[in-house]
Structures are given as structure tokens and as C-alpha cells.
Design an enzyme around this catalytic site. Structure first.
Site, PDB file in Angstrom:
ATOM      1  N   LYS A   1      -3.391  67.419  21.742  1.00  0.00           N
ATOM      2  CA  LYS A   1      -4.487  66.452  21.670  1.00  0.00           C
ATOM      3  C   LYS A   1      -5.097  66.519  20.281  1.00  0.00           C
ATOM      4  CE  LYS A   1      -6.568  63.751  24.729  1.00  0.00           C
ATOM      5  NZ  LYS A   1      -5.922  63.304  25.985  1.00  0.00           N
TER       6      LYS A   1
HETATM    7  N1  GLU Z   1      -4.584  59.872  25.967  1.00  0.00           N
HETATM    8  C1  GLU Z   1      -3.782  59.645  27.130  1.00  0.00           C
HETATM    9  C2  GLU Z   1      -3.885  60.822  28.096  1.00  0.00           C
HETATM   10  O1  GLU Z   1      -4.853  61.547  28.115  1.00  0.00           O
HETATM   11  C3  GLU Z   1      -2.351  59.250  26.780  1.00  0.00           C
HETATM   12  C4  GLU Z   1      -1.598  60.231  25.935  1.00  0.00           C
HETATM   13  C5  GLU Z   1      -0.266  59.706  25.417  1.00  0.00           C
HETATM   14  O2  GLU Z   1       0.106  58.588  25.746  1.00  0.00           O
HETATM   15  O3  GLU Z   1       0.376  60.462  24.684  1.00  0.00           O
HETATM   16  O4  GLU Z   1      -3.042  61.006  28.937  1.00  0.00           O
END
Ligand code: GLU
Length: 416
Positions: A108
Site C-alpha cells: 500500500k
Molecule cells: N485500493 C484497492 C484495495 O484496497 C485496490 C487495490 C488494487 O487494485 O491494487 O483493495
């Protein structure tokens, strides 16, 4: 909402992890390896603001675990984004990707800023500089960012362009891009669609008719608004919705078409014609079949958990419940369907986007939605079976499955 617990979000996620490790009988070293992020980076992001001042923002990228494939996870722009939050969210990505069985590790990113107060030019400069600051860490086979809270397809277009200026045209470096730039059709609706699929499956298993089921949704961003739209199409009765500016309560069932139009014109769901105003806190305590927090983390804690009057809580946001709230709701007989299952639709279609970029091909909408349905339904059923078989909660079952998969691969690769 004030946070009563002294635990960080990362500590809280680790409570869930530890419960699963305990059940699996993992030894202390393996537990430690599964908790600890493999690589973390903090960067400073200087941005010349429109008024001429120079502001330095803090940015992060945490690569939590890469045993199962390249790191994958979104980038969040939010005033509360800090190391602990980004770590927690990176860890959740590891377990989410493992649970739905797509070939990624978890990561993240975040920048501590308030995108709502920034101009497009400021956001563009921030994104470009953040990207060049983390550029050496990411890569099509290393780490693939995506949108999250406060970021969108435009942010991804800027990230892709900044990376491509250094490495050559590289659409697969991020997912959640605009379709014209190699994004996948159906990516914008994917998380909400996944939420709707899971709600449908849970309703069937708990013998609650989806038709007419009362739904309350907190948050009306990309996830919340698609969830409302798709559950409305399934015949559910949306009785309350909210966003940061307030909420709308209409017990007879909100007309979704009118709601979308109102949001488009007013920029908020608050003030919807005919509805009663309701605060974000009050909304969580409404009587309903499905309560869907789809905004930020820790909105239900030990203070308000005793007052939740939903039959089922569907966690569309990441980490909307503290561990105390989770235990209180479970004791009260309320079913909680965990974030790592419920909101996996976004990263699943991100996976489709990444594969499409690798072989330069675009899928049709029906294919995207069918394959999404297949993966979500399979993951849900595996959680349900495990939970029935071991007599544990959905969350415990989901973490067990994720942990087992990551631990097994880590062993095969010789990490442990
Ligand atoms: N931000 C989204 C999540 O928390 C998607 C992450 C992504 O598509 O890599 O799952």
C-alpha cells in the site's frame, strides 16, 4: 469519531492475524515473518502550491509480503495516511490477494494530504513527484500501485506517465487507469460489484430475501455509489446513505436514479429531496438487514458496536471495525463479512487489467464481470465452508485461508 483504543491500526490488523496464526499452530518465527512488512519506504514530496508557497508532504510505500507474486495495492491520499495506517492496509492486501487467490503479494502507498482542498495542478505535481520518489521500488513484476481513497483513474494516468518518462511506455505499472490508456472496462465498478455479489450470496445463505432487504451504506465514493446502484438493481431497499458532508434517510426506500442525479448536482447525498437528514454516526445505528460501511477505517468501535441494529455487516471499507467491535457484534449474533473478502473486487479486476496490459489485449465487459463473479463467489464459498466446518467467524476463516496460502508458498520458496 474519537479513537478510544491506544492500539494503532496496524496492531489491530495483527490481532486478527494472531488469532489465525494461533489456530494454525504456527511457530513464533513464522508469525513474526507474516506480520512484518518486508520493505518500507518513506519519502518527502515537495510541491509548489498555487499560491507560490512550497509544501513538503510525507509519502509512503509499504511492501508487506511478496511471497505469492509482485506486491499489489493502492495509493491513498488522506490527512490520516501515516506509516501505521499504510502498514495495516498493506498487510490487509497480502491476505486479500491470497484469499481470492490472485498471484500478488500485498502493498500500500499513501501521501498525507487533503486532496479535497487541493487544485488539479497541485495534485498532478504531488503525484508526479511521489511517483519519481518511489520509482525504484515499483515495477510491472515488482510492485503495481492502484487507486484507493482520495485517488482515481486520473491519478493513475499521471503515475503511469511519470514512470514511463524514465522507463519507456509501461501501462502495466499501475492499474485502475482510464480505459483509453490501457485500463480495464469494469474496473471503476468492480469493488462495488464485488460487494453486491457477496451480499447476494450471504443473503441466500442466511435466508434473507435480497428483494426488499433494507440496506444502509456509509460512504458514497467509488465503492459506496456503485454498491448502492447495483444493490438497487437487485431489488434491495436502500434506506440510508451518507458521505463526508452528511446523510439522507428515507425508510420507504431511496429512488437510486434521483439520488445519483442529486449527488451529481449537489456534490453530496445530503439534502436529497424528501429524505430526513442523518449523521454518519446515527446512520450506523439504523435497523436494517445489511449495514455496509464503505468509507474509512474504525467507524465501529466498542462504543457504538452495542447499538448496531443490522443483521449483517458487510465491510466494504478497509478495516471499518476495531477488533473489540468485531467481538461485540459477533457475541450479539450479528454476522460480519470481512473486508479482505468483501472489497476484493477492485484488486481482482486490477489483476485482469494487469494481464490485459501484459499481452496488449482488451477484454469485453461481460468477460470482466463474469470472471469477477466466478472469483468472488468461489472465495465466498471457501470462507463459508471453512467457517461452518471449524465453527468460526467469517473473518477467522478468511484469515486462515490467506495465512495458509502465504505460509505454504513462503516455505516452498525457502523463506522459512
Ligand atoms: N485500493 C484497492 C484495495 O484496497 C485496490 C487495490 C488494487 O487494485 O491494487 O483493495
Amino acid at each position: 469519531m474519537a479513537i478510544l483504543t491506544s492500539m494503532s491500526v496496524f496492531d489491530e490488523v495483527n490481532v486478527f492475524l494472531d488469532r489465525a496464526s494461533e489456530r494454525l499452530g504456527l511457530d513464533d518465527g513464522v508469525r513474526e515473518m507474516l506480520r512484518t512488512p518486508w520493505r518500507e519506504l518513506q519519502v518527502s514530496v515537495p510541491v509548489r502550491m498555487d499560491d507560490g508557497t512550497l509544501k513538503i508532504f510525507k509519502g509512503y510505500r509499504v511492501q508487506h509480503n511478496g511471497a505469492r507474486g509482485p506486491y499489489k495495492g493502492g495509493v491513498r491520499y488522506h490527512p490520516m495516511a501515516d506509516y501505521e495506517e499504510v502498514r495495516a492496509l498493506a498487510s490487509l492486501m497480502t491476505w486479500k490477494n491470497a484469499l481470492v487467490n490472485i498471484p500478488f503479494g500485498g502493498a500500500k502507498g499513501g501521501v498525507q494530504c487533503d486532496p479535497r482542498t487541493m487544485s488539479e495542478g497541485e495534485l498532478k505535481r504531488l503525484t508526479r513527484r511521489y511517483t519519481t520518489q518511489i520509482e525504484h521500488l515499483i515495477g510491472v513484476n515488482r510492485d503495481i500501485p492502484a487507486p484507493d481513497l482520495g485517488t482515481n483513474s486520473q491519478t493513475m494516468a499521471w503515475m503511469m506517465d511519470s514512470y514511463s518518462q524514465i522507463h519507456g511506455y509501461t501501462p502495466g505499472i499501475v492499474t485502475g487507469k482510464p480505459v483509453e490508456l490501457g485500463g480495464s472496462v469494469g474496473r471503476d465498478s468492480a469493488t462495488g460489484r464485488g460487494v453486491a455479489f457477496v451480499t447476494r450470496e450471504v443473503a441466500r445463505d442466511l435466508n434473507v430475501a435480497a428483494e426488499g432487504a433494507r440496506i444502509v451504506v456509509q460512504g458514497f465514493g467509488q465503492v459506496g455509489s456503485w454498491t448502492v446502484r447495483l444493490l438497487g438493481e437487485m431489488g434491495c431497499k436502500i434506506i440510508a446513505v451518507s458521505d463526508v458532508d452528511g446523510g439522507a434517510y428515507y425508510p420507504r426506500g431511496i429512488d437510486v436514479g434521483l439520488l445519483m442525479q442529486h449527488k451529481e448536482e449537489a456534490g453530496t447525498v445530503a439534502g436529497l429531496r424528501g429524505s430526513e437528514p442523518i449523521t454518519n454516526e446515527e446512520l450506523l445505528e439504523l435497523e436494517c438487514e445489511f449495514l455496509i460501511p464503505a468509507a474509512i477505517d474504525r467507524v465501529i468501535d466498542e462504543r457504538n458496536a452495542p447499538r448496531v441494529r443490522a443483521k449483517v455487516v458487510i465491510e466494504a471499507a478497509n478495516h471499518p471495525l476495531t477488533p473489540e467491535a468485531d467481538s461485540i457484534l459477533t457475541e450479539r449474533g450479528i454476522t460480519v463479512v470481512p473486508d479482505i473478502l468483501v472489497n476484493a473486487g477492485g484488486v481482482i479486476v486490477s489483476y485482469f487489467e494487469w494481464t490485459q496490459n501484459l499481452y496488449q489485449h482488451q477484454w469485453e465487459m461481460d468477460r470482466v464481470n463474469d470472471e469477477l463473479n466466478k472469483i468472488m463467489t468461489r472465495a465466498y464459498k471457501s470462507v463459508k465452508e471453512r467457517s461452518d466446518y471449524e465453527d468460526i467467524t467469517f473473518r477467522e476463516a478468511a484469515f486462515l485461508i490467506g495465512l495458509e496460502r502465504v505460509a505454504r508458498v513462503a516455505e516452498m520458496r525457502g523463506f522459512i
